[in-house]
Write a protein that holds these residues in place. Sequence first.
Motif, PDB file in Angstrom:
ATOM      1  N   SER A 146       6.230   2.634   2.589  1.00 24.77           N
ATOM      2  CA  SER A 146       6.626   2.827   1.305  1.00 24.77           C
ATOM      3  C   SER A 146       7.909   2.164   0.906  1.00 24.77           C
ATOM      4  O   SER A 146       8.021   1.495   0.064  1.00 24.77           O
ATOM      5  N   TYR A 147       8.798   2.262   1.958  1.00 22.17           N
ATOM      6  CA  TYR A 147      10.310   1.601   1.991  1.00 22.17           C
ATOM      7  C   TYR A 147       9.916   0.047   1.505  1.00 22.17           C
ATOM      8  O   TYR A 147      10.496  -0.729   0.690  1.00 22.17           O
ATOM      9  N   SER A 148       9.115  -0.528   2.522  1.00 26.67           N
ATOM     10  CA  SER A 148       8.929  -2.086   2.400  1.00 26.67           C
ATOM     11  C   SER A 148       8.264  -2.432   1.195  1.00 26.67           C
ATOM     12  O   SER A 148       8.609  -3.447   0.716  1.00 26.67           O
ATOM     13  N   THR A 149       7.356  -1.819   0.813  1.00 20.16           N
ATOM     14  CA  THR A 149       6.646  -1.939  -0.572  1.00 20.16           C
ATOM     15  C   THR A 149       7.366  -1.787  -1.727  1.00 20.16           C
ATOM     16  O   THR A 149       7.416  -2.751  -2.576  1.00 20.16           O
ATOM     17  N   PHE A 187       7.257   8.426  10.200  1.00 20.10           N
ATOM     18  CA  PHE A 187       8.086   7.075  10.064  1.00 20.10           C
ATOM     19  C   PHE A 187       7.055   6.121   9.701  1.00 20.10           C
ATOM     20  O   PHE A 187       7.837   5.060   8.955  1.00 20.10           O
ATOM     21  N   PRO A 188       5.825   6.138   9.904  1.00 20.80           N
ATOM     22  CA  PRO A 188       4.965   4.855   9.234  1.00 20.80           C
ATOM     23  C   PRO A 188       5.098   5.161   7.753  1.00 20.80           C
ATOM     24  O   PRO A 188       4.821   4.103   6.998  1.00 20.80           O
ATOM     25  N   PHE A 189       4.763   6.231   7.227  1.00 20.41           N
ATOM     26  CA  PHE A 189       4.826   6.484   5.952  1.00 20.41           C
ATOM     27  C   PHE A 189       6.121   6.018   5.364  1.00 20.41           C
ATOM     28  O   PHE A 189       6.165   5.252   4.170  1.00 20.41           O
ATOM     29  N   CYS A 190       7.334   6.330   5.846  1.00 17.35           N
ATOM     30  CA  CYS A 190       8.700   5.931   5.314  1.00 17.35           C
ATOM     31  C   CYS A 190       8.583   4.331   5.202  1.00 17.35           C
ATOM     32  O   CYS A 190       9.167   3.690   4.435  1.00 17.35           O
ATOM     33  N   VAL A 191       8.257   3.617   6.406  1.00 20.04           N
ATOM     34  CA  VAL A 191       8.654   2.137   6.735  1.00 20.04           C
ATOM     35  C   VAL A 191       7.706   1.447   5.515  1.00 20.04           C
ATOM     36  O   VAL A 191       8.017   0.471   4.964  1.00 20.04           O
ATOM     37  N   ALA A 246      -1.119   3.617  -5.853  1.00 22.00           N
ATOM     38  CA  ALA A 246      -1.539   2.679  -4.622  1.00 22.00           C
ATOM     39  C   ALA A 246      -0.673   2.604  -3.711  1.00 22.00           C
ATOM     40  O   ALA A 246      -0.910   2.559  -2.441  1.00 22.00           O
ATOM     41  N   ILE A 247       0.843   2.592  -3.937  1.00 17.05           N
ATOM     42  CA  ILE A 247       1.968   2.570  -2.797  1.00 17.05           C
ATOM     43  C   ILE A 247       1.762   3.675  -2.026  1.00 17.05           C
ATOM     44  O   ILE A 247       1.973   3.593  -1.084  1.00 17.05           O
ATOM     45  N   TRP A 248       1.730   4.846  -2.720  1.00 21.27           N
ATOM     46  CA  TRP A 248       1.998   6.118  -1.877  1.00 21.27           C
ATOM     47  C   TRP A 248       0.473   6.370  -1.093  1.00 21.27           C
ATOM     48  O   TRP A 248       0.583   7.093   0.024  1.00 21.27           O
ATOM     49  N   LEU A 249      -0.403   6.181  -1.603  1.00 20.73           N
ATOM     50  CA  LEU A 249      -1.912   6.191  -0.998  1.00 20.73           C
ATOM     51  C   LEU A 249      -1.887   5.298   0.260  1.00 20.73           C
ATOM     52  O   LEU A 249      -2.382   5.766   1.342  1.00 20.73           O
ATOM     53  N   SER A 250      -1.382   4.035   0.156  1.00 22.18           N
ATOM     54  CA  SER A 250      -1.442   3.163   1.153  1.00 22.18           C
ATOM     55  C   SER A 250      -0.596   3.581   2.104  1.00 22.18           C
ATOM     56  O   SER A 250      -0.900   3.629   3.415  1.00 22.18           O
ATOM     57  N   ALA A 251       0.783   3.970   1.719  1.00 21.30           N
ATOM     58  CA  ALA A 251       1.427   4.487   2.596  1.00 21.30           C
ATOM     59  C   ALA A 251       1.217   6.082   3.313  1.00 21.30           C
ATOM     60  O   ALA A 251       1.225   6.072   4.685  1.00 21.30           O
ATOM     61  N   LEU A 252       0.235   6.746   2.885  1.00 22.41           N
ATOM     62  CA  LEU A 252      -0.350   7.834   3.366  1.00 22.41           C
ATOM     63  C   LEU A 252      -1.360   7.178   4.636  1.00 22.41           C
ATOM     64  O   LEU A 252      -1.743   8.089   5.602  1.00 22.41           O
ATOM     65  N   GLY A 253      -2.426   6.391   4.022  1.00 23.43           N
ATOM     66  CA  GLY A 253      -3.222   5.766   4.977  1.00 23.43           C
ATOM     67  C   GLY A 253      -2.548   5.000   6.040  1.00 23.43           C
ATOM     68  O   GLY A 253      -3.126   5.419   7.303  1.00 23.43           O
TER      69      GLY A 253
END
Length: 125
Positions: free
Chosen positions: A81-84, A75-79, A37-44
Amino acid sequence: MGPIRYFAALRPPKLVLWCYLAWYFAVVACYFDPSPAIWLSALGISGLIGIALIFATGVPGQRMDPWTKFRLFLFPFCVSSYSTLIKGKGFILLFPTQAKPLVAGIAACAGMLLVHFICRTLRRA
């Protein structure tokens, strides 16, 4: 352009971006969670925001460099996933309050700077 030449020629703005990435990987390694869920949300989020950034920064009639496009999605992927991953872990702003991940992040940034300076020295030699 080979990696030594590339890293030797880095200007401060791109060197800072590389340090950000090194920090990200170090902290993520300390707090990694394999939850899809973390990584799929970050991808989305990366897809939605990356497309918006391409629209916002693109110049009609000019092709955008592929690495620039990649960064606009990274950048949005890293931000995201990092925040989560750091949520509820006692961080102050972006910084961990535990010694191990803080030292890992600082060491990763220092390592990136060291790579840059070694490559510059090798290019001069």
